[in-house]
Structure formats: C-alpha cells, structure tokens
Design a protein around this motif. Structure first.
Motif, PDB file in Angstrom:
ATOM      1  N   VAL A   1     -62.667  44.844 -41.681  1.00  0.00           N
ATOM      2  CA  VAL A   1     -63.007  45.470 -40.395  1.00  0.00           C
ATOM      3  C   VAL A   1     -64.216  46.395 -40.582  1.00  0.00           C
TER       4      VAL A   1
ATOM      5  N   SER B   1     -53.889  47.649 -39.772  1.00  0.00           N
ATOM      6  CA  SER B   1     -55.313  47.776 -40.115  1.00  0.00           C
ATOM      7  C   SER B   1     -55.598  49.039 -40.909  1.00  0.00           C
TER       8      SER B   1
ATOM      9  N   LYS C   1     -52.101  42.206 -42.508  1.00  0.00           N
ATOM     10  CA  LYS C   1     -52.831  43.452 -42.750  1.00  0.00           C
ATOM     11  C   LYS C   1     -54.291  43.153 -43.086  1.00  0.00           C
TER      12      LYS C   1
END
Length: 462
Positions: free
Chosen positions: A12, A38, A6
């Motif tokens: 991100v 994500s 994860k």
C-alpha cells in the motif's frame, strides 16, 4: 471460504499500489467472506518514529510531518475519484493529522516521550491508511467499513510497544463484532494496534500487522490467512544475496517459524502462533503477482526424497563477543551474571555458545550494540568476577539451514561444514536446537554470499 488477507506497507505504498490491492480484494469477495488487514502506507511508520523521537528532544520535525500529510493527501486524490467520498476521507485524514500535530506539540513541550505516547503516535499510520482502502472499495461498489484494532475488540495488556492480546476477551469481542457482518460488509482493519482495558491505544510490536491478521483468523475460525508481501512466498534464500533463490511451496509451522526467527522475509514468527493454535493454514503471497500460489504454511510435515534442507537464512551486521576465564569453570551463576548485565542495559542476545570446558562463553549481538555491551561488561565484570578477558569480532553473520528433513538424518552437519570448508571459509561458532530442524553457524560477514551459494549447491536446493 472465509479469508483474512493482510497487506504490508510495500503493498500500500502509493495510490497505484492501493488500486491494485483493491482489485485483488474485489476478485476475492466474489466467492469469499474477506476480512482485510492493512499496515501503514510505506515509510510512514519510520517517519512517525523519527517525528516522535525528535519531539522527545524538544525538536519539531516539520519536514517529516509535511511528508506524512502530503503523502496521504496525494494518495487519497490518486485513489478516489468520487468527489463526495474523496471529500469525506480528506476531512477525516485532516482531523487525524491535526490530532497528530497536537500530540507532537505536547511531547515537544515536556521533552518527554513515554512508551504509551509513542504507541499513540505510531498508531496514526494504520489509522490513516484503512479509511483510504475502505473508501476505494465503496467506490468500486463493495460494501465496506474501516475499523481500528480496538474497535473490533483486540484488547491488550499495558506493555506499550510490545503489547500482548488478552486472548479470551479478544476472541469474544472480535467474534461478536465481526462474525455477523461478514455477509454484508468487507471490514478493513488496522494492523499493529489494539487497545488496553483503560481505553488507551497500544501496539503489538514487530510484525504486529501479521499478528493482527493471524489473531483475527483465530477469533473467526477462518479457512485461511493470507499475508501479502512483495515476494512470491518464502524463498530458499534472500534473493538480494542469492538471485537464484526459489519459492518454497510448503512449510510446516515449525519450519516457517525457524525461518522467520532467522530473518527470512515474509512474516514475523510471532504471527504464526494464533494460526497454529487454531490450525489455520497461512499463505505467503505476492501482491504484485497474486496468481502465484506462494508458500503454504500448515501443520503438515512434508519431506520429499533427498530433500534434507528447505532454506538457508542469514542475519548480517552482527558482532561476536567472547568472555573467558579459568575461574569460570564450575562456578555457578557466571552466565546469569553476564546476561543480567546485558539485559539491564537493553542489549539483545541473538545466539549463545559455550564450550564443555566452561572456560568461555560466546554470544552474538547486533553490531551497533557492541561498544555499549563491551563497555558495561568490562566495568561490571573485569576484576570483580571470574571473567578475565573480553574480546569482540565486530563484523560477522549467522547462517542457518532449515528443514524437517534434517531430523534423524545422518551426515547433515558433515555435508554442511564440508561444503563451507571447500570454499576456504572459517566457522567461528556453531549452534543447533534440539528440534534438529535448524543448524546455525557464524562466519565473517564478507563470506555470507559465498556460504549461501555453497549450501545451495551441496544440498541441491536449486
């Protein structure tokens, strides 16, 4: 090995970071079956909350909408070089943005934001993130497909905003939908969101993406769950407060849960439940230093010689409220009355202490709730119950020491409070659970860093 990995919002955050994430996944898939989970791109969820709240007041927060749209468009162009793949992702993202705009317009029109609608709005963050990661993996030659939590079968109740999975049906669905494709495809799944039995999007509350990863791990009986963050695992203290904090190599499920509950950065305590149920090891690792071992969380209780405590955690920006009255002594229902008033007014209680005399009750809440809490307690209790005085201290911190080595070890409290006393700090409140793996106490917020340093020194945690 079969691994769920994860990536959080900081992992991100932009195109460069997503490229780094995809390089990590590329290395993992060489020898493993990998399921990727994500979060939304960094800051997106907070912006969606602001967007929704503005709409609920009848206001159109065009700046937040433009920021979200521009972030995703620029990230797609930064990450994906193949024009055909880039075009597909841009088109699907534009469709999602248009859907988001229509939803916001609807909220503005009626000036009402239900929990169900808020969940739907918040889901756009993850739903726009996973197509980018999956597309980049395909561009790198890795077969990949993106899914929402609902599409893989995470079925929840209708407690929008903090939904709970319907475990039996979710286990059945996730296994049926993912188990047979892992040899061919690397799935990229939205964290945080599921779906109700009526087909409506729901969210899993705080720590929802961590919980999604752990839940999928349990459903697929994976070998490990990796939670990728921006630190090298769980640390002995918050590095922003104590720069000399060290990475803890191993924790039991209970120790990790105690740390997470008390504010340790790395993962949410709720996320440990599915992994602990299925006895799946969880690793907390650093996206930006992936070679580091990080922290392993498993069923083993490992206590090294002379290792009494493993970590010091702290929560700041709290307020301490004390209610007192001699008529409280021996009067059943007083505590229930107090906490009932607070519960009905959505004031969360963080820690409670009561003297054996029963003449007072002290508890901690977030300091931005203190005015509301004192006001409703005064209106509801003063002159009408056994409570005769209500006082508050608006700037305190709760500090906890955590470690399985504390259990059955004599003198831990004496050493702890001796170290605090030598630094001329006053302890305002103390609590310890029956597990003996945690002692919590309250000091003035200005003493937080000094207390953490004193505890590290006393228990040789450096």
């Amino acid at each position: 090995m079969k691994i769920v990995v994860k990536f959080g919002g900081t992992s991100v955050g932009d195109g460069k970071k997503i490229n780094n994430v995809c390089e990590i996944i590329k290395k993992m898939v060489k020898d493993n079956q990998v399921i990727v989970v994500s979060s939304a791109l960094q800051s997106t969820t907070d912006e969606l909350v602001d967007l929704a709240k503005s709409a609920g007041k009848g206001e159109n927060n065009t700046q937040a909408m433009e920021t979200i749209a521009n972030r995703h468009e620029s990230t797609i162009k930064d990450v994906i070089n193949n024009q055909e793949i880039q075009k597909d992702v841009l088109e699907s993202t534009t469709d999602l943005i248009n859907d988001l705009k229509k939803t916001i317009e609807g909220v503005i029109t009626i000036k009402e934001l239900s929990k169900k609608t808020l969940d739907y709005i918040l889901s756009f963050g993850e739903r726009m993130a996973v197509p980018i990661i999956s597309a980049k993996l395909r561009e790198m030659g890795i077969e990949s497909k993106h899914f929402t939590g609902g599409e893989i079968g995470i079925m929840t109740d209708e407690n929008f905003g903090d939904a709970s999975p319907l475990m039996k049906v979710t286990q059945h669905n996730v296994k049926n939908n993912l188990a047979n494709i892992l040899d061919k495809i690397t799935p990229v799944v939205t964290g945080f969101i599921g779906i109700t039995q009526q087909g409506e999007i729901s969210t899993l509350g705080r720590g929802g993406s961590d919980f999604t990863a752990s839940l999928i791990g349990m459903c697929l009986d994976v070998d490990e769950v990796w939670i990728m963050t921006d630190v090298d695992g769980l640390l002995t203290a918050n590095p922003k407060l104590y720069p000399n904090a060290k990475t803890i190599p191993q924790l039991s499920y209970d120790e990790a849960a105690e740390m997470a509950i008390m504010g340790a950065k790395g993962m949410h305590p709720r996320a440990l439940d599915p992994a602990r149920t299925a006895n799946i090891p969880v690793r907390i690792k650093n996206t930006f230093n992936p070679e580091a071992e990080g922290t392993l969380i498993n069923k083993d209780i490992i206590v090294k010689t002379n290792e009494v405590t493993k970590a010091v955690t702290s929560i700041n920006e709290l307020a301490m409220i004390t209610l007192s009255g001699m008529n409280m002594v021996g009067n059943p229902g007083t505590a229930g009355e107090i906490f009932g008033v607070l519960g009905r007014n959505n004031v969360n209680i963080i820690m409670i202490s009561q003297s054996i005399s029963e003449a007072n009750i002290t508890f901690l809440i977030k300091n931005n709730d203190v005015r509301k809490a004192v006001s409703v307690l005064q209106v509801s209790l003063l002159g009408k119950s056994t409570v005769t005085n209500i006082s508050s201290d608006d700037s305190v911190s709760v500090i906890s020491i955590v470690g399985a080595g504390m259990k059955g070890t004599r003198g831990v409290a004496a050493r702890l409070f001796g170290a605090i006393s030598r630094e001329n700090m006053n302890v305002k409140m103390i609590a310890q659970g029956s597990s003996e793996q945690n002692i919590s106490f309250v000091v003035d917020q200005s003493n937080t860093v000094k207390a953490i340093k004193a505890i590290h020194k006393e228990f040789n945690m450096n």
